[in-house]
Design an enzyme around this catalytic site. Sequence first.
Site, PDB file in Angstrom:
ATOM      1  N   LYS A  30       0.816  -1.218   0.000  1.00 26.85           N
ATOM      2  CA  LYS A  30       0.000   0.000   0.000  1.00 26.85           C
ATOM      3  C   LYS A  30       0.856   1.278   0.000  1.00 26.85           C
ATOM      4  O   LYS A  30       2.063   1.235   0.269  1.00 26.85           O
ATOM      5  CB  LYS A  30      -0.929  -0.038   1.222  1.00 26.85           C
ATOM      6  N   TYR A  63     -12.617  -2.405  -3.302  1.00 26.75           N
ATOM      7  CA  TYR A  63     -13.112  -2.422  -1.918  1.00 26.75           C
ATOM      8  C   TYR A  63     -14.636  -2.314  -1.853  1.00 26.75           C
ATOM      9  O   TYR A  63     -15.176  -1.918  -0.817  1.00 26.75           O
ATOM     10  CB  TYR A  63     -12.453  -1.310  -1.104  1.00 26.75           C
ATOM     11  N   ASN A 118      -2.032   0.391   6.737  1.00 23.84           N
ATOM     12  CA  ASN A 118      -1.468  -0.842   7.291  1.00 23.84           C
ATOM     13  C   ASN A 118      -0.637  -1.652   6.301  1.00 23.84           C
ATOM     14  O   ASN A 118      -0.518  -2.871   6.413  1.00 23.84           O
ATOM     15  CB  ASN A 118      -2.571  -1.675   7.951  1.00 23.84           C
ATOM     16  N   HIS A 167      -2.263  -5.466   1.642  1.00 25.12           N
ATOM     17  CA  HIS A 167      -3.536  -6.182   1.475  1.00 25.12           C
ATOM     18  C   HIS A 167      -3.215  -7.621   1.107  1.00 25.12           C
ATOM     19  O   HIS A 167      -2.269  -7.878   0.370  1.00 25.12           O
ATOM     20  CB  HIS A 167      -4.373  -5.571   0.335  1.00 25.12           C
ATOM     21  N   GLU A 202      -9.621 -11.014  -7.451  1.00 21.81           N
ATOM     22  CA  GLU A 202      -8.717  -9.870  -7.297  1.00 21.81           C
ATOM     23  C   GLU A 202      -7.547  -9.941  -8.277  1.00 21.81           C
ATOM     24  O   GLU A 202      -7.146  -8.923  -8.856  1.00 21.81           O
ATOM     25  CB  GLU A 202      -8.228  -9.796  -5.845  1.00 21.81           C
TER      26      GLU A 202
HETATM   27  P1  DAT Z   1      -7.823  -6.665   5.993  1.00 22.43           P
HETATM   28  O1  DAT Z   1      -7.057  -5.680   5.136  1.00 22.43           O
HETATM   29  O2  DAT Z   1      -7.003  -7.154   7.161  1.00 22.43           O
HETATM   30  O3  DAT Z   1      -8.426  -7.785   5.206  1.00 22.43           O
HETATM   31  P2  DAT Z   1     -10.524  -5.545   6.151  1.00 22.43           P
HETATM   32  O4  DAT Z   1     -10.828  -6.344   4.931  1.00 22.43           O
HETATM   33  O5  DAT Z   1     -11.435  -5.688   7.327  1.00 22.43           O
HETATM   34  O6  DAT Z   1      -9.037  -5.852   6.675  1.00 22.43           O
HETATM   35  O7  DAT Z   1     -10.476  -3.982   5.793  1.00 22.43           O
HETATM   36  C1  DAT Z   1      -9.900  -3.558   4.581  1.00 22.43           C
HETATM   37  C2  DAT Z   1      -9.069  -2.338   4.860  1.00 22.43           C
HETATM   38  O8  DAT Z   1      -9.912  -1.263   5.315  1.00 22.43           O
HETATM   39  C3  DAT Z   1      -8.019  -2.504   5.969  1.00 22.43           C
HETATM   40  O9  DAT Z   1      -6.830  -3.102   5.525  1.00 22.43           O
HETATM   41  C4  DAT Z   1      -7.812  -1.084   6.397  1.00 22.43           C
HETATM   42  C5  DAT Z   1      -9.199  -0.474   6.267  1.00 22.43           C
HETATM   43  N1  DAT Z   1      -9.896  -0.534   7.555  1.00 22.43           N
HETATM   44  C6  DAT Z   1     -10.479  -1.612   8.137  1.00 22.43           C
HETATM   45  N2  DAT Z   1     -11.025  -1.316   9.309  1.00 22.43           N
HETATM   46  C7  DAT Z   1     -10.791   0.020   9.510  1.00 22.43           C
HETATM   47  C8  DAT Z   1     -11.105   0.938  10.532  1.00 22.43           C
HETATM   48  N3  DAT Z   1     -11.779   0.567  11.630  1.00 22.43           N
HETATM   49  N4  DAT Z   1     -10.695   2.221  10.385  1.00 22.43           N
HETATM   50  C9  DAT Z   1     -10.027   2.624   9.273  1.00 22.43           C
HETATM   51  N5  DAT Z   1      -9.692   1.800   8.255  1.00 22.43           N
HETATM   52  C10 DAT Z   1     -10.071   0.510   8.376  1.00 22.43           C
HETATM   53 MG    MG Z   2      -9.926  -7.815   3.792  1.00 24.09          MG
END
Ligand code: DAT
Ligand code: MG
Length: 140
Positions: A11, A51, A114, A117, A128
Amino acid sequence: MAIQRTFSIIKPDATERNLTGAVNAVIEKAGLRIIGQRRIKMTREQAERFYDVHKERPFFGELVDFMTSGPVVVQVLEGENAVKAYRDVMGATNPTEAADGTIRKLFAKSIGENSVHGSDSEENAAIEIAQFFSLADIVG
Ligand code: DAT
Ligand code: MG
Protein backbone atom coordinates in the site's frame (compact mmCIF):
# COMPACT_ATOMS: atom_id res chain seq x y z
CA MET A 1 -2.55 -28.54 1.14
CA ALA A 2 -2.05 -27.72 -2.50
CA ILE A 3 -0.05 -24.95 -4.11
CA GLN A 4 -2.28 -21.87 -4.21
CA ARG A 5 -2.17 -18.30 -5.48
CA THR A 6 -3.15 -15.15 -3.62
CA PHE A 7 -3.33 -11.45 -4.40
CA SER A 8 -1.27 -8.86 -2.52
CA ILE A 9 -1.00 -5.07 -2.54
CA ILE A 10 1.89 -3.15 -1.02
CA LYS A 11 0.00 0.00 0.00
CA PRO A 12 0.96 3.70 -0.38
CA ASP A 13 2.24 4.09 3.20
CA ALA A 14 4.85 1.41 2.45
CA THR A 15 5.87 2.55 -1.05
CA GLU A 16 6.17 6.11 0.30
CA ARG A 17 8.74 4.93 2.87
CA ASN A 18 10.62 2.88 0.22
CA LEU A 19 9.70 -0.41 1.90
CA THR A 20 8.79 -2.49 -1.18
CA GLY A 21 11.96 -4.58 -0.93
CA ALA A 22 11.67 -4.95 2.84
CA VAL A 23 8.07 -6.21 2.52
CA ASN A 24 9.10 -8.56 -0.30
CA ALA A 25 11.90 -9.97 1.87
CA VAL A 26 9.34 -10.94 4.54
CA ILE A 27 7.07 -12.46 1.87
CA GLU A 28 9.89 -14.54 0.40
CA LYS A 29 11.18 -15.60 3.83
CA ALA A 30 7.67 -16.96 4.53
CA GLY A 31 8.11 -19.31 1.55
CA LEU A 32 5.86 -17.41 -0.86
CA ARG A 33 7.04 -16.74 -4.43
CA ILE A 34 6.28 -13.42 -6.14
CA ILE A 35 5.13 -14.66 -9.57
CA GLY A 36 3.57 -11.38 -10.77
CA GLN A 37 4.32 -7.81 -9.75
CA ARG A 38 3.51 -4.33 -11.07
CA ARG A 39 3.73 -0.82 -9.63
CA ILE A 40 0.66 1.28 -10.41
CA LYS A 41 -1.26 4.31 -9.26
CA MET A 42 -4.82 3.15 -8.58
CA THR A 43 -7.65 5.23 -9.96
CA ARG A 44 -10.63 6.00 -7.69
CA GLU A 45 -12.68 3.73 -9.89
CA GLN A 46 -10.27 0.82 -9.39
CA ALA A 47 -10.07 1.36 -5.61
CA GLU A 48 -13.85 1.69 -5.23
CA ARG A 49 -14.39 -1.49 -7.22
CA PHE A 50 -11.68 -3.35 -5.34
CA TYR A 51 -13.11 -2.42 -1.92
CA ASP A 52 -16.78 -2.59 -2.99
CA VAL A 53 -17.52 -5.02 -0.13
CA HIS A 54 -16.68 -2.21 2.33
CA LYS A 55 -18.72 0.54 0.63
CA GLU A 56 -21.20 0.89 3.51
CA ARG A 57 -18.47 1.08 6.17
CA PRO A 58 -17.76 4.49 7.76
CA PHE A 59 -14.08 4.37 6.70
CA PHE A 60 -14.80 3.67 3.00
CA GLY A 61 -14.07 7.21 1.76
CA GLU A 62 -10.88 7.39 3.80
CA LEU A 63 -9.83 3.98 2.48
CA VAL A 64 -10.31 4.98 -1.17
CA ASP A 65 -8.50 8.30 -0.56
CA PHE A 66 -5.58 6.44 0.97
CA MET A 67 -5.33 3.71 -1.69
CA THR A 68 -5.23 6.36 -4.44
CA SER A 69 -2.83 8.69 -2.58
CA GLY A 70 0.37 7.22 -4.03
CA PRO A 71 1.87 4.26 -5.86
CA VAL A 72 0.96 0.71 -4.90
CA VAL A 73 2.60 -2.57 -5.88
CA VAL A 74 0.13 -5.26 -6.94
CA GLN A 75 1.37 -8.81 -6.69
CA VAL A 76 0.47 -12.43 -7.28
CA LEU A 77 1.99 -14.73 -4.67
CA GLU A 78 2.25 -18.50 -4.99
CA GLY A 79 2.99 -21.19 -2.44
CA GLU A 80 1.70 -23.91 -0.16
CA ASN A 81 -1.67 -22.78 1.26
CA ALA A 82 -0.82 -19.26 0.00
CA VAL A 83 -4.04 -17.47 1.04
CA LYS A 84 -3.69 -18.37 4.72
CA ALA A 85 0.12 -18.30 4.66
CA TYR A 86 0.06 -14.69 3.47
CA ARG A 87 -2.69 -13.63 5.92
CA ASP A 88 -0.52 -15.13 8.69
CA VAL A 89 2.62 -13.25 7.68
CA MET A 90 0.66 -9.99 7.11
CA GLY A 91 -0.64 -9.96 10.69
CA ALA A 92 -3.86 -8.49 12.10
CA THR A 93 -5.59 -5.56 10.36
CA ASN A 94 -4.80 -3.33 13.35
CA PRO A 95 -1.00 -3.28 13.75
CA THR A 96 -1.31 -2.92 17.54
CA GLU A 97 -2.85 -6.41 17.49
CA ALA A 98 -0.42 -7.91 14.95
CA ALA A 99 2.01 -10.61 16.08
CA ASP A 100 5.75 -10.00 16.23
CA GLY A 101 7.55 -10.52 12.94
CA THR A 102 4.46 -9.90 10.80
CA ILE A 103 4.52 -7.27 8.04
CA ARG A 104 1.93 -5.09 9.77
CA LYS A 105 3.72 -5.29 13.14
CA LEU A 106 7.01 -4.39 11.46
CA PHE A 107 5.81 -1.63 9.11
CA ALA A 108 2.16 -0.53 9.46
CA LYS A 109 1.44 3.01 10.68
CA SER A 110 -2.21 2.53 11.73
CA ILE A 111 -5.31 0.40 11.14
CA GLY A 112 -5.97 2.37 7.94
CA GLU A 113 -2.38 2.77 6.73
CA ASN A 114 -1.47 -0.84 7.29
CA SER A 115 1.10 -1.46 4.53
CA VAL A 116 -0.40 -4.52 2.80
CA HIS A 117 -3.54 -6.18 1.47
CA GLY A 118 -3.97 -9.94 1.12
CA SER A 119 -6.97 -11.89 -0.20
CA ASP A 120 -9.19 -13.50 2.45
CA SER A 121 -10.23 -16.59 0.42
CA GLU A 122 -9.15 -18.55 -2.63
CA GLU A 123 -12.31 -17.41 -4.43
CA ASN A 124 -11.59 -13.73 -3.75
CA ALA A 125 -7.93 -14.25 -4.67
CA ALA A 126 -8.96 -15.34 -8.18
CA ILE A 127 -11.32 -12.37 -8.55
CA GLU A 128 -8.72 -9.87 -7.30
CA ILE A 129 -5.90 -11.29 -9.43
CA ALA A 130 -8.11 -11.03 -12.53
CA GLN A 131 -8.85 -7.41 -11.67
CA PHE A 132 -5.18 -6.39 -11.98
CA PHE A 133 -3.32 -9.04 -14.00
CA SER A 134 -3.55 -10.66 -17.39
CA LEU A 135 -2.39 -14.27 -17.60
CA ALA A 136 0.70 -13.30 -19.61
CA ASP A 137 1.96 -11.20 -16.68
CA ILE A 138 1.92 -14.09 -14.22
CA VAL A 139 4.89 -16.42 -14.57
CA GLY A 140 4.82 -19.26 -12.05
P1 DAT B 1 -7.82 -6.67 5.99
O1 DAT B 1 -7.06 -5.68 5.14
O2 DAT B 1 -7.00 -7.15 7.16
O3 DAT B 1 -8.43 -7.78 5.21
P2 DAT B 1 -10.52 -5.55 6.15
O4 DAT B 1 -10.83 -6.34 4.93
O5 DAT B 1 -11.43 -5.69 7.33
O6 DAT B 1 -9.04 -5.85 6.67
O7 DAT B 1 -10.48 -3.98 5.79
C1 DAT B 1 -9.90 -3.56 4.58
C2 DAT B 1 -9.07 -2.34 4.86
O8 DAT B 1 -9.91 -1.26 5.32
C3 DAT B 1 -8.02 -2.50 5.97
O9 DAT B 1 -6.83 -3.10 5.53
C4 DAT B 1 -7.81 -1.08 6.40
C5 DAT B 1 -9.20 -0.47 6.27
N1 DAT B 1 -9.90 -0.53 7.56
C6 DAT B 1 -10.48 -1.61 8.14
N2 DAT B 1 -11.03 -1.32 9.31
C7 DAT B 1 -10.79 0.02 9.51
C8 DAT B 1 -11.10 0.94 10.53
N3 DAT B 1 -11.78 0.57 11.63
N4 DAT B 1 -10.70 2.22 10.39
C9 DAT B 1 -10.03 2.62 9.27
N5 DAT B 1 -9.69 1.80 8.26
C10 DAT B 1 -10.07 0.51 8.38
MG1 MG C 1 -9.93 -7.81 3.79
